[in-house]
Design a protein around this motif. Structure first.
Motif, PDB file in Angstrom:
ATOM      1  N   ASN A 188      12.128  -6.388  -4.842  1.00  0.00           N
ATOM      2  CA  ASN A 188      11.635  -6.085  -3.671  1.00  0.00           C
ATOM      3  C   ASN A 188      11.813  -4.475  -3.877  1.00  0.00           C
ATOM      4  OD1 ASN A 188      10.276  -7.454  -1.440  1.00  0.00           O
ATOM      5  ND2 ASN A 188      11.515  -9.123  -2.228  1.00  0.00           N
ATOM      6  N   MET A 189      12.849  -4.290  -3.925  1.00  0.00           N
ATOM      7  CA  MET A 189      13.422  -2.845  -3.847  1.00  0.00           C
ATOM      8  C   MET A 189      12.785  -2.100  -4.716  1.00  0.00           C
ATOM      9  SD  MET A 189      17.451  -3.503  -2.476  1.00  0.00           S
ATOM     10  CE  MET A 189      17.865  -1.720  -2.650  1.00  0.00           C
ATOM     11  N   SER A 190      12.576  -2.569  -6.229  1.00  0.00           N
ATOM     12  CA  SER A 190      12.240  -1.683  -7.319  1.00  0.00           C
ATOM     13  C   SER A 190      10.639  -1.618  -7.085  1.00  0.00           C
ATOM     14  CB  SER A 190      12.775  -2.192  -8.476  1.00  0.00           C
ATOM     15  OG  SER A 190      12.532  -3.657  -8.746  1.00  0.00           O
ATOM     16  N   PHE A 191       9.901  -2.435  -6.288  1.00  0.00           N
ATOM     17  CA  PHE A 191       8.445  -2.538  -6.738  1.00  0.00           C
ATOM     18  C   PHE A 191       7.728  -1.288  -6.683  1.00  0.00           C
ATOM     19  CE2 PHE A 191       4.274  -3.690  -4.563  1.00  0.00           C
ATOM     20  CZ  PHE A 191       3.695  -4.562  -5.719  1.00  0.00           C
ATOM     21  N   GLY A 192       7.990  -0.519  -5.533  1.00  0.00           N
ATOM     22  CA  GLY A 192       7.212   0.862  -5.670  1.00  0.00           C
ATOM     23  C   GLY A 192       7.656   1.614  -7.017  1.00  0.00           C
ATOM     24  N   LEU A 210       0.714  -1.283   0.088  1.00  0.00           N
ATOM     25  CA  LEU A 210       0.120  -0.133   0.177  1.00  0.00           C
ATOM     26  C   LEU A 210       0.820   1.248  -0.046  1.00  0.00           C
ATOM     27  CD1 LEU A 210      -2.939  -0.099  -0.034  1.00  0.00           C
ATOM     28  CD2 LEU A 210      -2.847   0.581   2.509  1.00  0.00           C
ATOM     29  N   ILE A 211       2.023   1.287   0.841  1.00  0.00           N
ATOM     30  CA  ILE A 211       2.581   2.389   0.985  1.00  0.00           C
ATOM     31  C   ILE A 211       3.829   2.445  -0.255  1.00  0.00           C
ATOM     32  CG2 ILE A 211       4.915   3.239   2.164  1.00  0.00           C
ATOM     33  CD1 ILE A 211       3.765   2.231   4.629  1.00  0.00           C
ATOM     34  N   ILE A 265       5.989   8.428   1.411  1.00  0.00           N
ATOM     35  CA  ILE A 265       6.596   7.978   2.985  1.00  0.00           C
ATOM     36  C   ILE A 265       7.211   6.809   2.420  1.00  0.00           C
ATOM     37  CG2 ILE A 265       5.578   9.427   4.608  1.00  0.00           C
ATOM     38  CD1 ILE A 265       3.785   6.352   4.721  1.00  0.00           C
ATOM     39  N   ALA A 266       8.174   6.048   3.288  1.00  0.00           N
ATOM     40  CA  ALA A 266       8.581   4.816   3.523  1.00  0.00           C
ATOM     41  C   ALA A 266       8.702   4.220   4.633  1.00  0.00           C
ATOM     42  CB  ALA A 266       9.863   4.572   2.509  1.00  0.00           C
ATOM     43  N   MET A 267       8.277   2.853   4.883  1.00  0.00           N
ATOM     44  CA  MET A 267       8.085   2.140   6.154  1.00  0.00           C
ATOM     45  C   MET A 267       9.027   1.004   6.209  1.00  0.00           C
ATOM     46  SD  MET A 267       4.799   2.213   8.530  1.00  0.00           S
ATOM     47  CE  MET A 267       4.460   1.205   9.790  1.00  0.00           C
ATOM     48  N   VAL A 268       9.469   0.883   7.205  1.00  0.00           N
ATOM     49  CA  VAL A 268      10.204  -0.397   7.628  1.00  0.00           C
ATOM     50  C   VAL A 268       9.595  -1.146   8.687  1.00  0.00           C
ATOM     51  CG1 VAL A 268      12.389  -1.411   8.096  1.00  0.00           C
ATOM     52  CG2 VAL A 268      12.384   0.376   6.714  1.00  0.00           C
ATOM     53  N   ILE A 305       0.868   8.380  11.118  1.00  0.00           N
ATOM     54  CA  ILE A 305       1.682   9.159   9.960  1.00  0.00           C
ATOM     55  C   ILE A 305       1.588   8.601   8.572  1.00  0.00           C
ATOM     56  CG2 ILE A 305       4.041  10.216   9.805  1.00  0.00           C
ATOM     57  CD1 ILE A 305       4.253  10.425  12.800  1.00  0.00           C
ATOM     58  N   ALA A 306       1.795   7.269   8.705  1.00  0.00           N
ATOM     59  CA  ALA A 306       1.884   6.324   7.588  1.00  0.00           C
ATOM     60  C   ALA A 306       0.720   6.470   6.725  1.00  0.00           C
ATOM     61  CB  ALA A 306       2.343   5.169   7.896  1.00  0.00           C
ATOM     62  N   GLY A 307      -0.553   6.741   7.374  1.00  0.00           N
ATOM     63  CA  GLY A 307      -1.887   6.773   6.788  1.00  0.00           C
ATOM     64  C   GLY A 307      -2.340   5.248   6.892  1.00  0.00           C
ATOM     65  N   LEU A 308      -1.856   4.284   7.646  1.00  0.00           N
ATOM     66  CA  LEU A 308      -2.329   2.864   7.590  1.00  0.00           C
ATOM     67  C   LEU A 308      -3.711   2.747   8.812  1.00  0.00           C
ATOM     68  CD1 LEU A 308       0.898   1.211   7.744  1.00  0.00           C
ATOM     69  CD2 LEU A 308      -0.715   1.049   5.693  1.00  0.00           C
ATOM     70  N   GLU A 309      -3.488   4.286   9.435  1.00  0.00           N
ATOM     71  CA  GLU A 309      -4.764   4.254  10.435  1.00  0.00           C
ATOM     72  C   GLU A 309      -5.138   5.556  10.205  1.00  0.00           C
ATOM     73  OE1 GLU A 309      -5.314   1.985  12.624  1.00  0.00           O
ATOM     74  OE2 GLU A 309      -3.970   0.645  12.736  1.00  0.00           O
ATOM     75  N   ASP A 310      -6.599   5.706  10.296  1.00  0.00           N
ATOM     76  CA  ASP A 310      -7.293   6.929  10.086  1.00  0.00           C
ATOM     77  C   ASP A 310      -7.006   7.465  11.482  1.00  0.00           C
ATOM     78  OD1 ASP A 310      -8.291   6.167   7.920  1.00  0.00           O
ATOM     79  OD2 ASP A 310     -10.098   5.249   8.475  1.00  0.00           O
TER      80      ASP A 310
END
Lengths: 290, 366
Positions: free
Chosen positions: B95-99, A186-187, B77-80, B49-54
């Motif tokens: 994996n690294m290039s997916f986005g 999603l991100i 943003i990017a999240m680990v 902050i990530a937007g995964l939660e309202d």
């Protein structure tokens, strides 16, 4: 030392017992197909004679030749194949998105819906076939579309059996995919459709194959619906075709029945053999920790 | 590159509050660590902050833009994640290039960025491997690589080191710090480990019960905790809290811990503490490292006392000594050669320049 030896003994005993029960299991389940195989090589005369049923005295391929040169048997085979392939395709097209939605998108009533899907699977087809028949009669009355006694009516009917179960299996598989995987996607910028096609389907492939095998087996072996909904020889599928054409009145052509059933059992066997590795392979290993 | 601002952010799960209104301003290029015990709302804050939660109420800004209703993919943003969340069916490169591939970036650009990130993280030779062929530390690097490749405005780390063993954790901690020095992206990092928080952060945000207890540099939090919670959470072994009485004494004030032990308040604190004479219950707070063996030359504000030791724990470079003051267990850190023996009395000194006085009812450090 003494303790480790006794553990070794325990393990040995467990192995012996498991082999013992596995052997019983194998004998129990493989005897009927083996008997079918033997009978398929016998002439009608030998089947009727009083010789030992566990040995073929005069092996012959007559049964095979006769069946494979009969137009009707090949029609059954073709009908079965068409129905099964279409049913598998329809089942997957419905079940995969349905399972994805039910396992990942929390919407009003999603939990109830997931249970409901499974409950529909619990209603036996013996209860359903008469009302379904009635529905098709109405469809014919109101629209003029003739569905009864057409092989493709089965393509509409079988998904009522396969979709709930396949959906249920895949809800389980999808639920085992860590939530972080779709969050990461999603991100990364993926939409729901992309998460489904580029993450879920490849990762849950073993589950999808399990569901495919299931859907194929159900549609290949289904007996009641084709018996009730199809009657003309050119519309029949294998299981029903064999018993309606190879049993003439009270004459059982056992040799051909056994041969036909054996040949009919071949496609699922071949599919199992090819997909088993996939089925077992744990593709999710390494997704997260461990 | 951007700053992140949280304004009165609230998150309720049904009726259960998880985050109860927090204000925080994270500067551009800053490395901020959210730390606190489990259930304190730190992960929820990060996920908001990530937007995964309202968010239930308040505003979150990334850069100059309010992102309350912006979906995660458009927040740049990017999240680990704690469990890495690598796509198991893709190679490290994929994996690294997916986005970037989803964004339909040009192939050459993707290759350049992936190779650059791989060089920073020292995983260039792993690009063709699948995640399951990697060790825990390597997976962690790939997860970071996936974040770096996207060149986002903000990095978000959700307990990224919790799944690693102790040795690797220390190593990767340094690694993360190095990466941040090379790729100066605003970073929000969540952990429950105060050592990680102290070592990594430009500023630490200590959270408890859905609220921010204190924001400050690691040294500020250590030396000037604002609350009893922060004082007890930062530092290991934790600060000692001993019930005490504040009394007037000749030329100033003193804290009385027991009939036998009373310390004079350092002269520069007398003004500050005076108002609390005769106030409610007070706690005397002092870190173990400020309770040491008596040395030949006493520093100013070091005050000696003698106690029988209950337990000693030799650590090699120091020995932890435990003793009781009016039933409260207290820990001190002494030189291993100071001859600390369990069951024997020992002469210790309290470094009162580093003492704290805490109002027990409010939990505030006075």
């Amino acid at each position: 030392m003494a303790k480790s030896r006794s553990m070794k003994d325990d393990r040995r005993r467990a192995m012996i017992w498991s082999y013992f029960f596995l052997c019983i299991f194998v004998v129990f389940f493989l005897t009927p197909p083996f008997y079918m195989l033997l009978t398929s090589f016998k002439s009608n005369a030998e089947i009727a004679s009083a010789t030992s049923p566990w040995w073929v005295h005069a092996p012959t391929l007559d049964n095979y030749i006769e069946l494979l040169t009969t137009e009707t048997y090949l029609t059954f085979f073709r009908n079965s194949a068409m129905v099964s392939v279409l049913v598998v395709a329809i089942t997957m097209a419905i079940s995969i998105p349905a399972a994805f939605a039910l396992s990942r998108m929390k919407f009003w009533g999603s939990g109830t819906l997931a249970t409901g899907v499974f409950l529909t699977y619990l209603i036996p087809e013996t209860l359903l076939f008469i009302p379904l028949f009635q529905i098709f009669v109405w469809v014919t009355e109101f629209t003029g579309i003739e569905l009864i006694n057409r092989w493709y009516v089965l393509v509409i009917l079988y998904p009522t059996l396969t979709v709930p179960f396949a959906t249920w299996i895949m809800i389980g598989y999808f639920a085992s995919i860590p939530k972080e995987l779709d969050e990461a996607a999603l991100i990364d910028g993926a939409g729901y459709l992309q998460i489904l096609t580029r993450i879920f389907i490849p990762v849950a492939l073993p589950g999808i194959i399990a569901a495919t095998i299931f859907a194929f087996t159900v549609s290949w072996a289904q007996f009641l619906y084709p018996l009730a909904f199809t009657t003309s020889a050119d519309q029949l599928v294998l299981p029903v075709g064999i018993i309606t054409t190879l049993i003439r009145g009270d004459v059982f052509t056992w040799g051909q029945i056994m041969t036909g059933a054996l040949l009919g059992a071949a496609p699922p066997l071949i599919i199992y053999a090819f997909l088993m590795d996939y089925y077992i392979a744990g593709l999710t290993a390494g997704a997260t920790k461990g | 590159m951007a700053k992140v601002i949280l304004r009165k952010v609230v998150k309720n799960y049904d009726d259960t509050p998880a985050v109860r209104g927090i204000d925080l301003e994270i500067a551009d290029e800053e490395f901020v660590v959210l730390v606190g015990p489990s259930g304190c709302g730190k992960s929820t804050t990060l996920r908001m902050i990530a937007g995964l939660e309202d968010i239930t109420a308040g505003d979150i800004l990334i850069g100059e833009e309010v992102v309350n209703d912006v979906p995660p993919k458009d927040r740049d943003i990017a999240m680990v994640f704690q469990n890495y969340a690598l796509y198991p069916h893709m190679t490290v490169y994929e994996n690294m290039s997916f986005g970037l591939r989803l964004k339909k970036a040009p192939k050459a650009e993707i290759a350049r960025r992936v190779e650059n990130a791989a060089r920073i993280l020292d995983i260039s030779e792993l690009l063709e491997r699948k995640p399951k062929q990697l060790s825990g530390g390597q997976r962690q690097r790939v997860a970071m690589g996936r974040a770096i490749v996207r060149d986002p405005k903000v990095f978000l780390f959700d307990e990224p080191l919790s799944n690693l063993d102790a040795k690797l954790r220390v190593q990767m901690r340094t690694e993360i710090k190095k990466v941040h020095q090379k790729v100066r992206t605003t970073t929000v990092y969540v952990t429950h480990d105060q050592v990680e928080a102290m070592t990594l952060a430009d500023r630490v945000v200590v959270m408890n019960g859905g609220l921010i207890e204190q924001v400050g540099t690691p040294n500020d939090l250590y030396h000037f905790p604002a609350t009893r919670f922060v004082a007890g959470f930062i530092g290991s072994p934790a600060m000692n809290f001993i019930p005490c009485k504040l009394e007037a004494a000749a030329g100033g004030l003193r804290v009385k811990l027991s009939e036998a032990i009373a310390f004079p308040v350092p002269a520069n604190r007398v003004e500050r503490y005076k108002a609390h004479l005769g106030a409610g219950k007070l706690l005397f707070g002092i870190r173990p490292e400020h309770l040491i063996e008596q040395r030949p030359h006493a520093e100013p504000d070091q005050h000696p006392f003698e106690v029988p030791l209950e337990v000693t724990e030799p650590m090699g470079m120091e020995t932890l000594v435990h003793f009781l003051v009016e039933g409260t267990e207290v820990c001190g850190r002494v030189n291993p050669n100071a001859g600390a023996l369990a069951g024997k009395p020992m002469k210790l000194v309290a470094d009162l320049a580093n003492m704290h006085l805490i109002d027990e009812a409010s939990g505030r450090v006075l």
